[in-house]
Design an enzyme around this catalytic site. Sequence first.
Site, PDB file in Angstrom:
ATOM      1  N   HIS A  55       0.827  -1.185  -0.001  1.00  0.00           N
ATOM      2  CA  HIS A  55       0.016   0.002   0.055  1.00  0.00           C
ATOM      3  C   HIS A  55       0.904   1.227   0.017  1.00  0.00           C
ATOM      4  CE1 HIS A  55       0.781  -0.566   4.316  1.00  0.00           C
ATOM      5  NE2 HIS A  55       0.322   0.618   4.453  1.00  0.00           N
ATOM      6  N   HIS A  60       6.111   2.420   3.927  1.00  0.00           N
ATOM      7  CA  HIS A  60       5.934   0.977   3.103  1.00  0.00           C
ATOM      8  C   HIS A  60       6.573   1.250   1.676  1.00  0.00           C
ATOM      9  CE1 HIS A  60       3.481  -1.568   5.807  1.00  0.00           C
ATOM     10  NE2 HIS A  60       3.162  -0.206   6.473  1.00  0.00           N
ATOM     11  N   HIS A 113      -7.562  -0.369   5.336  1.00  0.00           N
ATOM     12  CA  HIS A 113      -6.630   0.471   5.855  1.00  0.00           C
ATOM     13  C   HIS A 113      -6.590   1.507   5.107  1.00  0.00           C
ATOM     14  CE1 HIS A 113      -2.961   1.398   7.954  1.00  0.00           C
ATOM     15  NE2 HIS A 113      -2.224   1.411   6.855  1.00  0.00           N
TER      16      HIS A 113
END
Length: 254
Positions: A55, A60, A113
């Site tokens: 994502h 990340h 999320h």
Amino acid sequence: MLNIHLVPCLKDNYAYLVHEPATSSVAIVDPSEAAPVVAALKAHNLKLTHILNTHHHFDHTGGNLPLKEATGARIVGPRADRDRIPGIDEDVGEGDTWSLGQAKANIFDIPAHTKGHIAFWFEADKAVFTGDTMFAMGCGRLFEGTPAQMWSSLSKLAALPADTRVYCGHEYTLANGKFAVTLEPGNAALKKRLAEVERLRAEGKPTIPSTIGLERETNPFLRAESKELRKSLGLESADNVAVLAETRRRKDVF
Ligand SMILES: [Zn+2]
């Protein structure tokens, strides 16, 4: 068969170095930052070929551009958030297969999320990369989605074979377990796991990977059907989505 190495990043993130030896293909999953990844590549004497993002969050993808610049690695990420993945070359989504050399991954869309969030499931290697959707004994915050989406996303992951190893985005296991046991104090598997996690963390060791089987037994966000959990929440006759929503709300303020 894949070799998978944990690469701790930032404060509590994990990136994962995934090595497919037959073709010398090497991916890093969710590189928060470049430096620890470069060090891990050097330590294992590997050359990076791919960057996989679950994502768009910076913790990340922060390593995407410097790693691509340094290695020429190809970046693969979620189609639904293509515009928010730095340097993306290839987007993938639900039902796609994607291969790292000879290792095939099935892609799942697992939003909630974030709007675009994917999982990479390497079936033959019994490994799934779940980003910030499923954590060990927890789930991600609902920043861009609904409890119904999170229930659906987690249910897809929970349906994988019990011996599938779960590689998630953060070392949140101890805090998650301490919360989980408040809702299911009578869950013997949970108490056993929490003791094991406390021991590992006291020794400074990671608690990852988990397995899907262990998550089904101990993760409160997969356990909306548990009578004890429902009783703790005062939601004995609510639907599963309402139980997950209340579990998430309580975790947000725990
Ligand atoms: Zn995130």
